[in-house]
Design a protein around this motif. Structure first.
Motif, PDB file in Angstrom:
ATOM      1  N   SER A   7      55.612  54.116 101.752  1.00 51.07           N
ATOM      2  CA  SER A   7      56.491  53.245 100.980  1.00 51.07           C
ATOM      3  C   SER A   7      57.424  54.112 100.145  1.00 51.07           C
ATOM      4  O   SER A   7      57.224  55.327 100.041  1.00 51.07           O
ATOM      5  CB  SER A   7      55.682  52.308 100.083  1.00 51.07           C
ATOM      6  OG  SER A   7      54.924  53.053  99.162  1.00 51.07           O
ATOM      7  N   GLY A   9      60.855  54.280 100.539  1.00 48.83           N
ATOM      8  CA  GLY A   9      62.135  54.567 101.160  1.00 48.83           C
ATOM      9  C   GLY A   9      63.200  53.589 100.700  1.00 48.83           C
ATOM     10  O   GLY A   9      62.915  52.609 100.023  1.00 48.83           O
ATOM     11  N   GLY A  10      64.432  53.876 101.073  1.00 55.30           N
ATOM     12  CA  GLY A  10      65.531  52.992 100.711  1.00 55.30           C
ATOM     13  C   GLY A  10      66.853  53.713 100.811  1.00 55.30           C
ATOM     14  O   GLY A  10      66.947  54.808 101.373  1.00 55.30           O
ATOM     15  N   LYS A  11      67.872  53.093 100.244  1.00 58.34           N
ATOM     16  CA  LYS A  11      69.206  53.677 100.242  1.00 58.34           C
ATOM     17  C   LYS A  11      69.470  54.325  98.888  1.00 58.34           C
ATOM     18  O   LYS A  11      69.195  53.737  97.848  1.00 58.34           O
ATOM     19  CB  LYS A  11      70.264  52.613 100.535  1.00 58.34           C
ATOM     20  CG  LYS A  11      71.677  53.163 100.603  1.00 58.34           C
ATOM     21  CD  LYS A  11      72.705  52.083 100.915  1.00 58.34           C
ATOM     22  CE  LYS A  11      74.108  52.668 100.934  1.00 58.34           C
ATOM     23  NZ  LYS A  11      75.146  51.628 101.215  1.00 58.34           N
ATOM     24  N   LEU A  18      64.414  60.031  95.374  1.00 58.20           N
ATOM     25  CA  LEU A  18      63.454  59.030  95.830  1.00 58.20           C
ATOM     26  C   LEU A  18      62.068  59.660  95.812  1.00 58.20           C
ATOM     27  O   LEU A  18      61.926  60.869  95.994  1.00 58.20           O
ATOM     28  CB  LEU A  18      63.757  58.561  97.254  1.00 58.20           C
ATOM     29  CG  LEU A  18      64.890  57.560  97.486  1.00 58.20           C
ATOM     30  CD1 LEU A  18      65.075  57.333  98.972  1.00 58.20           C
ATOM     31  CD2 LEU A  18      64.627  56.239  96.776  1.00 58.20           C
ATOM     32  N   THR A  92      68.932  61.735 105.655  1.00 65.44           N
ATOM     33  CA  THR A  92      68.746  60.403 106.222  1.00 65.44           C
ATOM     34  C   THR A  92      67.872  60.477 107.460  1.00 65.44           C
ATOM     35  O   THR A  92      68.159  61.233 108.392  1.00 65.44           O
ATOM     36  CB  THR A  92      70.103  59.783 106.581  1.00 65.44           C
ATOM     37  OG1 THR A  92      70.846  59.567 105.380  1.00 65.44           O
ATOM     38  CG2 THR A  92      69.917  58.463 107.308  1.00 65.44           C
ATOM     39  N   THR A 111      58.802  55.176 106.862  1.00 66.94           N
ATOM     40  CA  THR A 111      59.655  54.494 105.892  1.00 66.94           C
ATOM     41  C   THR A 111      61.043  55.110 105.992  1.00 66.94           C
ATOM     42  O   THR A 111      61.191  56.326 106.122  1.00 66.94           O
ATOM     43  CB  THR A 111      59.079  54.604 104.463  1.00 66.94           C
ATOM     44  OG1 THR A 111      59.875  53.831 103.565  1.00 66.94           O
ATOM     45  CG2 THR A 111      59.040  56.043 103.967  1.00 66.94           C
ATOM     46  N   GLN A 112      62.064  54.259 105.933  1.00 69.76           N
ATOM     47  CA  GLN A 112      63.432  54.701 106.172  1.00 69.76           C
ATOM     48  C   GLN A 112      64.076  55.197 104.886  1.00 69.76           C
ATOM     49  O   GLN A 112      63.994  54.548 103.844  1.00 69.76           O
ATOM     50  CB  GLN A 112      64.256  53.559 106.755  1.00 69.76           C
ATOM     51  CG  GLN A 112      65.711  53.898 107.024  1.00 69.76           C
ATOM     52  CD  GLN A 112      65.887  54.876 108.170  1.00 69.76           C
ATOM     53  OE1 GLN A 112      65.212  54.779 109.182  1.00 69.76           O
ATOM     54  NE2 GLN A 112      66.780  55.828 108.015  1.00 69.76           N
ATOM     55  N   VAL A 113      64.739  56.340 104.984  1.00 65.34           N
ATOM     56  CA  VAL A 113      65.531  56.879 103.880  1.00 65.34           C
ATOM     57  C   VAL A 113      66.972  56.990 104.351  1.00 65.34           C
ATOM     58  O   VAL A 113      67.238  57.561 105.421  1.00 65.34           O
ATOM     59  CB  VAL A 113      65.005  58.257 103.434  1.00 65.34           C
ATOM     60  CG1 VAL A 113      65.967  58.901 102.431  1.00 65.34           C
ATOM     61  CG2 VAL A 113      63.615  58.128 102.832  1.00 65.34           C
TER      62      VAL A 113
END
Length: 117
Positions: A7, A9-11, A18, A92, A111-113
């Motif tokens: 958990s 991750g995000g923009k 982050l 990214t 989780t995406q970064v």
């Protein structure tokens, strides 16, 4: 049942920070070395950082993140973290948590970064 759940991750904008978290369950967490990996579509998954089992006194980092990222673990909470500072667009990726020892290897779902202005 073994689980690794990432958990955090995000923009984020370039230069931002982050903190990724990985919650482990179903295995003897403290006895496993832990690591973070990342993958961009169409490319191989690469090692970002690793931390030794138990006290976690030994850490390693990819050259591209050394000095910006910090891996840590909390054996009491079965957690491993990746603090990411001074993020760049090239950070990214999908980030994955991994547990490894002689008896097995486990991966989280990722989780995406996304680093962009």
């Amino acid at each position: 049942q073994v689980q690794l759940v990432e958990s955090g991750g995000g923009k984020v904008q370039p230069g931002g920070s982050l903190r990724l978290s990985c919650a482990a369950s179903g295995f003897a967490f403290s006895t496993y070395a832990m690591s973070w990996h990342r993958q961009i579509p169409g490319k191989e998954r690469e090692l970002v950082a690793s931390i030794s089992s138990r006290s976690g006194t030994s850490t390693t980092y990819a050259d591209s993140v050394r000095g910006r990222f910090t891996i840590s673990r909390d054996n009491a909470r079965n957690m491993v973290y990746l603090q990411m500072n001074s993020l760049k667009p090239e950070d990214t990726a999908e980030y994955y948590c991994k547990a490894i020892r002689d008896t097995g290897v486990y991966w989280g779902q990722g989780t995406q970064v996304f680093v962009s202005s």
